[in-house]
Design a protein around this motif. Sequence first.
Motif, mmCIF file in Angstrom:
data_model
loop_
_atom_site.group_PDB
_atom_site.id
_atom_site.type_symbol
_atom_site.label_atom_id
_atom_site.label_comp_id
_atom_site.label_asym_id
_atom_site.label_seq_id
_atom_site.Cartn_x
_atom_site.Cartn_y
_atom_site.Cartn_z
ATOM 1 N N THR A 520 0.727 -1.135 0.005
ATOM 2 C CA THR A 520 -0.018 0.109 -0.056
ATOM 3 C C THR A 520 0.963 1.197 -0.078
ATOM 4 O O THR A 520 0.725 2.218 -0.469
ATOM 5 N N GLU A 521 1.881 1.222 0.912
ATOM 6 C CA GLU A 521 2.899 2.601 0.685
ATOM 7 C C GLU A 521 3.345 2.676 -0.538
ATOM 8 O O GLU A 521 3.378 3.760 -1.159
ATOM 9 N N THR A 522 3.699 1.574 -1.424
ATOM 10 C CA THR A 522 4.459 1.891 -2.496
ATOM 11 C C THR A 522 3.435 2.504 -3.497
ATOM 12 O O THR A 522 3.790 3.242 -4.278
ATOM 13 N N PHE A 523 2.139 1.867 -3.540
ATOM 14 C CA PHE A 523 1.057 2.243 -4.443
ATOM 15 C C PHE A 523 0.575 3.830 -4.264
ATOM 16 O O PHE A 523 0.743 4.591 -4.952
ATOM 17 N N ARG A 524 0.861 4.090 -2.885
ATOM 18 C CA ARG A 524 0.289 5.547 -2.273
ATOM 19 C C ARG A 524 1.461 6.364 -2.856
ATOM 20 O O ARG A 524 1.178 7.557 -3.171
ATOM 21 N N SER A 526 3.293 5.996 -5.578
ATOM 22 C CA SER A 526 3.498 5.902 -7.138
ATOM 23 C C SER A 526 2.624 6.952 -7.839
ATOM 24 O O SER A 526 1.906 7.651 -7.135
ATOM 25 N N PHE A 527 2.902 7.175 -9.075
ATOM 26 C CA PHE A 527 2.106 8.210 -9.540
ATOM 27 C C PHE A 527 0.626 7.860 -9.344
ATOM 28 O O PHE A 527 -0.121 8.640 -9.139
ATOM 29 N N HIS A 528 0.215 6.668 -9.751
ATOM 30 C CA HIS A 528 -1.002 6.480 -9.629
ATOM 31 C C HIS A 528 -1.814 6.475 -8.328
ATOM 32 O O HIS A 528 -2.849 7.231 -8.259
ATOM 33 N N GLY A 529 -0.993 6.132 -7.246
ATOM 34 C CA GLY A 529 -1.451 6.583 -6.025
ATOM 35 C C GLY A 529 -1.599 7.924 -5.609
ATOM 36 O O GLY A 529 -2.351 8.342 -5.108
ATOM 37 N N LEU A 530 -0.606 8.825 -6.140
ATOM 38 C CA LEU A 530 -0.770 10.189 -5.837
ATOM 39 C C LEU A 530 -1.709 10.664 -6.481
ATOM 40 O O LEU A 530 -2.470 11.606 -6.042
ATOM 41 N N ALA A 531 -1.990 10.328 -7.972
ATOM 42 C CA ALA A 531 -3.029 10.950 -8.524
ATOM 43 C C ALA A 531 -4.346 10.748 -7.975
ATOM 44 O O ALA A 531 -5.310 11.547 -7.998
ATOM 45 N N HIS A 587 5.506 -2.672 -7.874
ATOM 46 C CA HIS A 587 5.573 -2.293 -6.595
ATOM 47 C C HIS A 587 7.133 -2.122 -6.013
ATOM 48 O O HIS A 587 7.559 -3.310 -5.779
ATOM 49 N N LEU A 588 7.936 -0.933 -6.001
ATOM 50 C CA LEU A 588 9.306 -1.307 -5.530
ATOM 51 C C LEU A 588 9.090 -1.258 -3.975
ATOM 52 O O LEU A 588 9.619 -0.298 -3.345
ATOM 53 N N THR A 589 9.113 -2.431 -3.576
ATOM 54 C CA THR A 589 9.076 -2.644 -2.001
ATOM 55 C C THR A 589 10.436 -2.488 -1.509
ATOM 56 O O THR A 589 10.549 -2.204 -0.370
ATOM 57 N N ASN A 590 11.371 -2.885 -2.477
ATOM 58 C CA ASN A 590 12.630 -2.884 -1.888
ATOM 59 C C ASN A 590 13.598 -2.360 -2.786
ATOM 60 O O ASN A 590 14.235 -2.968 -3.878
ATOM 61 N N PRO A 591 13.835 -0.840 -3.159
ATOM 62 C CA PRO A 591 14.473 -0.127 -4.299
ATOM 63 C C PRO A 591 15.890 -0.815 -4.318
ATOM 64 O O PRO A 591 16.280 -0.876 -5.581
ATOM 65 N N GLU A 592 16.575 -1.142 -3.243
ATOM 66 C CA GLU A 592 17.972 -1.613 -3.710
ATOM 67 C C GLU A 592 17.971 -2.592 -4.480
ATOM 68 O O GLU A 592 19.078 -2.817 -5.337
ATOM 69 N N GLU A 593 17.074 -3.711 -4.300
ATOM 70 C CA GLU A 593 17.132 -4.918 -5.153
ATOM 71 C C GLU A 593 16.383 -4.756 -6.449
ATOM 72 O O GLU A 593 16.676 -5.162 -7.641
ATOM 73 N N ASP A 594 15.062 -4.178 -6.190
ATOM 74 C CA ASP A 594 14.076 -4.157 -7.347
ATOM 75 C C ASP A 594 14.508 -3.102 -8.387
ATOM 76 O O ASP A 594 14.400 -3.383 -9.404
#
Lengths: 640, 316
Positions: A520-524, A526-531, A587-594
């Motif tokens: 949910t955090e990553t969605f929120r 994201s651009f989709h979430g922000l929009a 969903h970039l839940t773990n940006p270092e890896e993803d």
Amino acid sequence: MKMNSYLKNIFVIFVPVLLVSGLLMFADSYSGFKKQSTDVCLSCHEDKDLSMDKGGKKISLFVNGEGYKKSVHNIAECEDCHENYNPDELPHSKTQSEVNCISCHKESKPVETNVHAKVKCYECHTKHDIKPAKEFAKEQTKSCLSCHKQKNIQHYSQSVHAKNNVTCESCHQGGHSVKKISKQEVASTCGKCHGDHQKDFKNSIHSQVLNKGNKDAPTCTDCHGSHKIIRGKISVESQACLDCHLDEKKFPGDGKGSAKFVQHYKTSIHAAVEKDGLLEAAGCVDCHGNHVIDSPDNPKASTNRARLMETCGKCHKETVANFRKSKHGQELAKGSKDAPTCTDCHGEHDIQSTLLSNDFSKINLTDKCLSCHKDGKIPHKNFKGEEELITGYQNSVHYTALKEGNFDAPTCYQCHGAHEMESAANPESKISKKNIANTCGQSGCHTSQLTDYNGSIHEVGVSKGNNDAPTCNNCHGNHGIISKNVDNKLQKSKDIVTLCSDCHGSVELVERNDLPTKITETFRESFHGLALRGGGKEAANCESCHGSHNVRPSTDSLSTINKKNLPETCGKCHPGATEVLFTSKIHLTNPEEDSPGVFWITRFYMIMIFGLIGFMLLHNILDLRRKLQHKKKMREAKKK
Amino acid sequence: MSTIDKIKTDKLTAEELTAKENSEDIKYLRMNKSERIQHFLLFTSFITLILTGFGLKFPEAFWVRWIVYIIGENAFEARGIVHRIASIVMIGASLYHLYYILFVPRGKQLVRDFLPRKQDLIDFKDSMLYLIGKTEVKPRLGRFSYIEKMEYWAVVWGTVIMGATGFILWFENTFLKIVGTEGMEISTAIHYYEAILASLAILVWHFYFIFVNPDVAPMSKAWSKGYLTREQMEHEHPLELEELDRAAAEEKAAANKEAEEKAAEESASMKKNEESKKPDDESQASAENKTSETSGNNNSGKNEENPDTEVPEDKK
């Protein structure tokens, strides 16, 4: 010939002499030779045409000699009965006196005072060919009916009594002590044979009222008839009951038990079917019992609330079996006063087909259920254990559609079952977690949604018995189900995110079920979430990508987010972006890896922002300090 | 003619200039009309982009809610459109600026003055020493100090980065095919962090020098009027002022060969003037000499071209 006549004379003279002398030895009342011999009488009276006029009426004076000789009286002479007759005169007596049978048959004396007092003995026993009592008894009924020509009594011959050798005497006593049977006596009279029924009847309200002196109260014959008694229910048609119970004088008012109340039966489905000649229809006795009829207030009465399951179950076997298993049935069996029984929903006399009745129209049914299940009246908890308002149904899309005339729209029973309703906690119930999807997806309802839902990751979870996995009501709500298109929880795509976040954003649920984290955090962010958060009307929410009912994991080839299907899914909103390069997870839940790129850019800018801006701040603070110092110095210099 | 504006001071004499009151009346052109329009377009579009950009990122912020409340239900869609319009304005202004520095003589000089030099490092070092109090000598800064050069090149850098990533995000359907989802994520990240960096830089760096700075407080009017006062010049751009004065003096000397005496008097009075004004700056003389050598190149070019651009300005 002379010899013959001589012998004849001898016989004529001597045989009677011998007989009379013989009789003298037995009877003191022998009256000697004065009496005419019977043969002498018969010599005239055997003539069939012999008759006399009396008061203008022609009276036959014929006596059947043969019958007489066979009768039990064949040892008696005519004069034994016909006293004071002078055979030489015509007519034989001026003062004709009746034959007094009682003078001999003293045991028959009661006949002089009972209902048959005016009936002559011969009217039953005939005059001369009197049969022995045993033989007479066999045909007694016939002789009764020969006088009692009333239709009612004549029907006796068709009655079940006639067929089973229950004769007049069986009820009315023997011929000589025959009597009218008073109303009070009827029950005991019938009870001589029908002991069990009498016992039942004695306990019935009819009997009680009768004993109190109510003349209108019925006894056996009022329902069964007196003589034309036929086996079984046919004799006790509802009409017999209704004859009394529809009389407003006898049953005034319009409360329970009144004529008006009973009148409803006439329009009920039970009565309607009976009219068509179908014997399965219930008449009065089918519910109220036959002899043991009692007020429903009496716990023993068949119409008592507690016993209705039994009573109605006689015919509605399957329905009642289901009902017994239901929460309603169980509570009722426990003796709960609040638990509903058959009549609470279906009505009493006015029971109608569920298809026809206004009372059973879907809309009215809702009111019926809500009359008990009003908010707070019966505590109702939803799947989350929260108190839920059942009246929410009245705002639901289901109820709205119903009111607008869509009779496919469901009311209470379609989901909860009509008789087999159960609490959701019961796994057998139609609304238990595992069954609810099938209930909503029942034929004619949300079948396509069910097809989509089946096989979805949510459904798999539910069928494995995971209580965290959602089924229909977890997203759509229970009673207050509202259309996606109207004002509701699922309307704004923003709210769908909230809805999904209830579970996918709950640390506890995510951990327990090993769900992907930070969704949910990553969605929120994201651009989709922000929009969405900003109020964008076309912004994508969870459903846009993952689907609604058919949510499946990306590894599933049917999933909307399967790599194969992603171009199509994204293409819904991003036309031409069908060959999207999915170089990173969404969903970039773990940006270092993803996405190392994003990760290092973030690092770089963090350093830049803190380093550069920090330097700027420091530089300017120093600058300000120095400039203010300088100004002060200048001012001081100026003063000097 | 030098950049000294003489709209009001045509008849000013050197004696008059020595008077302190008058020194504030003399105005030095800082930005001409074209530059002011460029700056106007830049800062209006910049503020709009900041509002509409951070309005997306922080939809629940109180000021975003106010704006949404005022604009109504289509605020989000309007936000996107306005952001794109502002970006076009900014990019348009930037492209014009590019033309301006490539083809317009004053613009050419502008970018030349903006180019970082070795002297900037020295100035920076001296400045820092001065600021922390290690020395009492304030470095004499020219037309564009290291402060302004940092700012200019930050804007150039920021515009390029924001423009590029912004376009990728704008035409996402096209760029998705080229850069993939990771490219989009990276663009988003850069666009966001660069925005924060740029806004903070403007807030901390630029706003300090034009609003808080005691020399110009409450606000430097260069952006609207186009001029700096002599006092401001003395504080912020002493070297430039010196060169301008010298150039003006040389010009006057050349123009008024006949009135050599007058010119001699004038220059003498100027020197006196300076000496009387900055008695504590005598120790700076060595530094002054050095800077005059390096910045001489700048000014020589500038001096040649300035008249072209100055003409319209002077008429005004």
